[in-house]
Scaffold this motif. Sequence first.
Motif, PDB file in Angstrom:
ATOM      1  N   LEU A 132       0.816  -1.213   0.000  1.00 55.16           N
ATOM      2  CA  LEU A 132       0.000   0.000   0.000  1.00 55.16           C
ATOM      3  C   LEU A 132       0.850   1.265   0.000  1.00 55.16           C
ATOM      4  N   ASP A 133       2.068   1.149   0.532  1.00 50.30           N
ATOM      5  CA  ASP A 133       2.950   2.319   0.611  1.00 50.30           C
ATOM      6  C   ASP A 133       3.817   2.500  -0.630  1.00 50.30           C
ATOM      7  N   LEU A 134       3.727   1.573  -1.574  1.00 51.06           N
ATOM      8  CA  LEU A 134       4.541   1.704  -2.783  1.00 51.06           C
ATOM      9  C   LEU A 134       4.125   2.939  -3.578  1.00 51.06           C
ATOM     10  N   PRO A 135       5.088   3.633  -4.166  1.00 54.39           N
ATOM     11  CA  PRO A 135       4.724   4.746  -5.062  1.00 54.39           C
ATOM     12  C   PRO A 135       4.153   4.200  -6.362  1.00 54.39           C
ATOM     13  N   GLY A 136       3.530   5.067  -7.108  1.00 58.49           N
ATOM     14  CA  GLY A 136       3.029   4.660  -8.420  1.00 58.49           C
ATOM     15  C   GLY A 136       1.538   4.819  -8.534  1.00 58.49           C
ATOM     16  N   ALA A 137       0.806   3.726  -8.397  1.00 56.19           N
ATOM     17  CA  ALA A 137      -0.637   3.752  -8.609  1.00 56.19           C
ATOM     18  C   ALA A 137      -1.332   4.686  -7.631  1.00 56.19           C
ATOM     19  N   GLN A 138      -2.379   5.329  -8.102  1.00 53.88           N
ATOM     20  CA  GLN A 138      -3.131   6.272  -7.274  1.00 53.88           C
ATOM     21  C   GLN A 138      -4.240   5.601  -6.469  1.00 53.88           C
ATOM     22  N   SER A 139      -4.724   4.447  -6.920  1.00 50.12           N
ATOM     23  CA  SER A 139      -5.846   3.776  -6.271  1.00 50.12           C
ATOM     24  C   SER A 139      -5.602   2.275  -6.228  1.00 50.12           C
ATOM     25  N   THR A 140      -6.088   1.635  -5.156  1.00 50.30           N
ATOM     26  CA  THR A 140      -5.868   0.209  -4.950  1.00 50.30           C
ATOM     27  C   THR A 140      -7.185  -0.501  -4.687  1.00 50.30           C
ATOM     28  N   LEU A 141      -7.368  -1.642  -5.336  1.00 51.18           N
ATOM     29  CA  LEU A 141      -8.488  -2.534  -5.075  1.00 51.18           C
ATOM     30  C   LEU A 141      -7.912  -3.843  -4.562  1.00 51.18           C
ATOM     31  N   ILE A 142      -8.368  -4.276  -3.384  1.00 50.03           N
ATOM     32  CA  ILE A 142      -7.812  -5.444  -2.693  1.00 50.03           C
ATOM     33  C   ILE A 142      -8.780  -6.612  -2.814  1.00 50.03           C
ATOM     34  N   PHE A 143      -8.229  -7.809  -3.045  1.00 49.51           N
ATOM     35  CA  PHE A 143      -9.029  -9.017  -3.152  1.00 49.51           C
ATOM     36  C   PHE A 143      -8.562 -10.059  -2.134  1.00 49.51           C
ATOM     37  N   THR A 144      -9.505 -10.753  -1.512  1.00 46.36           N
ATOM     38  CA  THR A 144      -9.217 -11.883  -0.631  1.00 46.36           C
ATOM     39  C   THR A 144     -10.214 -12.994  -0.947  1.00 46.36           C
ATOM     40  N   HIS A 145      -9.918 -14.195  -0.471  1.00 46.49           N
ATOM     41  CA  HIS A 145     -10.940 -15.239  -0.562  1.00 46.49           C
ATOM     42  C   HIS A 145     -11.915 -15.125   0.606  1.00 46.49           C
ATOM     43  N   HIS A 146     -11.410 -15.195   1.819  1.00 50.17           N
ATOM     44  CA  HIS A 146     -12.285 -15.173   2.987  1.00 50.17           C
ATOM     45  C   HIS A 146     -12.888 -13.788   3.193  1.00 50.17           C
ATOM     46  N   HIS A 147     -14.142 -13.754   3.560  1.00 50.31           N
ATOM     47  CA  HIS A 147     -14.811 -12.481   3.793  1.00 50.31           C
ATOM     48  C   HIS A 147     -14.253 -11.812   5.045  1.00 50.31           C
ATOM     49  N   VAL A 148     -14.270 -10.503   5.048  1.00 52.28           N
ATOM     50  CA  VAL A 148     -13.669  -9.720   6.137  1.00 52.28           C
ATOM     51  C   VAL A 148     -14.710  -8.884   6.875  1.00 52.28           C
ATOM     52  N   VAL A 149     -15.978  -9.034   6.501  1.00 50.50           N
ATOM     53  CA  VAL A 149     -17.091  -8.434   7.242  1.00 50.50           C
ATOM     54  C   VAL A 149     -18.109  -9.539   7.483  1.00 50.50           C
TER      55      VAL A 149
END
Length: 244
Positions: A132-149
């Motif tokens: 997440l701290d890498l320079p470059g992209a302005q926006s990030t979309l994260i994917f997981t298998h297990h639900h987090v809510v």
Amino acid sequence: MIVAQLSDVHAAPGNDNMSRLTCAVSWLAEVKPDAVVVSGDLIDGGWTEGYAQIESCLNALNCPVLVVPGNSDDRRALSSAFTHRHGQVDNCEAVHFMAEFGAIRLVGLDTSLSGSAGGDVAQHLDWLKQVLDLPGAQSTLIFTHHHVVPCGIPPIDAVIAHGRKELGGLLEQRSRGQLAISSGHVHRPMSAMLGPIPAHICGSICAANPLWFGGPSIPTVNDPPMIMIHRFAADGLVSSHVGI
């Protein structure tokens, strides 16, 4: 940019889930996604031979394919079969991905635990912080298998990802540029919030679970195979749940 998300194929010789996947891919061929994310549980019952069939089916879309494993997957067999897996990351046994498409960064977090139907994100948060701290992209979309809510379905919430509160805290600290997190595992389409960002659950290619909240009766299930389409444009991100 259009990112298609497929989840929970659970392909095996004794079911018709490869046919359901083929129908989803045929529909996606008309949409022409720029990338496809598969958020785990590709096979069922240890049918590792199915990985090659799934890869061949997805390759018909002629775009990058990014994959994270689920609790029914074999990490080693998956990695070996998906020889052209895009954005693969060397992170011990974990099968993460990270890829940039212009101003958009797609990140896949391997939440699976060997020998368990449950998942865990806490063990990978240091790696996620670095990404997440890498320079470059302005926006990030994260994917997981297990639900987090929590989804509200008792037996499924019993195998939710551990460390989700810590993940929410991390995303709140770095909320700028984080567009959303999208998971699978529940076999139902849902949307909620994790701290400051949307938290989606992609429906499944395999048969859906009933929307049962623990009451005396279990509702009927009539859902078709479900996928998600994440569309990035100048005015932001719209994520659509689509029945095929």
